[in-house]
Design a protein around this motif. Structure first.
Motif, short mmCIF file in Angstrom:
data_model
loop_
_atom_site.label_atom_id
_atom_site.label_comp_id
_atom_site.label_asym_id
_atom_site.label_seq_id
_atom_site.Cartn_x
_atom_site.Cartn_y
_atom_site.Cartn_z
N ASN A 99 0.86 -1.17 0.00
CA ASN A 99 0.00 0.00 0.00
C ASN A 99 0.90 1.23 0.00
O ASN A 99 1.67 1.41 0.93
N ASN A 104 -3.69 0.35 6.67
CA ASN A 104 -5.09 0.11 7.04
C ASN A 104 -5.41 -1.34 6.83
O ASN A 104 -4.64 -2.09 6.25
N SER A 106 -8.15 -2.48 5.25
CA SER A 106 -9.06 -2.69 4.14
C SER A 106 -8.30 -3.29 2.98
O SER A 106 -7.57 -2.59 2.27
N SER A 108 -9.02 -4.07 0.11
CA SER A 108 -9.30 -3.53 -1.22
C SER A 108 -8.38 -2.35 -1.56
O SER A 108 -8.25 -1.98 -2.73
N GLN A 109 -7.74 -1.77 -0.57
CA GLN A 109 -6.85 -0.65 -0.79
C GLN A 109 -5.39 -1.08 -0.93
O GLN A 109 -4.51 -0.24 -1.03
N TRP A 110 -5.16 -2.39 -0.97
CA TRP A 110 -3.82 -2.92 -1.12
C TRP A 110 -3.68 -3.55 -2.50
O TRP A 110 -4.66 -4.00 -3.10
#
Length: 123
Positions: A99, A104, A106, A108-110
């Motif tokens: 990331n 974080n 989440s 989906s943000q990686w």
């Protein structure tokens, strides 16, 4: 493009230890965060540990605090996950990811996900 490759998974009895490695290749990464996530069959992906690549700050999921340790060796472009006092509920596919912006949980943000390493803990 950055590629990530995990290694070090395996089978162990409860109470045992394993160390996972995640090695980066491809484009140079400056700053950002590396994270370990895991997913057990039938369950959602869960954040395990995160490390900041610039200063080495670390964050852990509640279920692994005090048992797992994330570390890095920038000379080797590697991040490690030392797992001690393993429990059967730690059984999962463990994956590392990058990331560039924030630590974080989440998933989906990686991005740049590795292929994963299976960890199986027997009672």
């Amino acid at each position: 493009q950055v590629q990530l490759a995990e290694s070090g998974g395996g089978s162990v009895q409860a109470g045992g230890s394993l160390r996972l490695s995640c090695v980066r290749s491809g484009d140079t990464v400056s700053g950002g965060y590396m994270g370990w996530f895991r997913q057990a069959p039938g369950k959602e992906r869960e954040g395990v540990a995160v490390i900041g690549l610039q200063f080495g700050s670390t964050w852990y999921g509640d279920s692994v605090k005090g048992r797992f340790t994330i570390s890095q060796d920038n000379a080797k472009n590697a991040v490690y996950l030392q797992m001690n006092s393993l429990k059967p509920e730690d059984t999962a596919m463990y994956s590392c990811a990058l990331n560039k912006f924030s630590p974080n949980w989440s998933s989906s943000q990686w991005g740049n996900w590795g292929q994963g390493a299976q960890v199986t803990v027997s009672a």
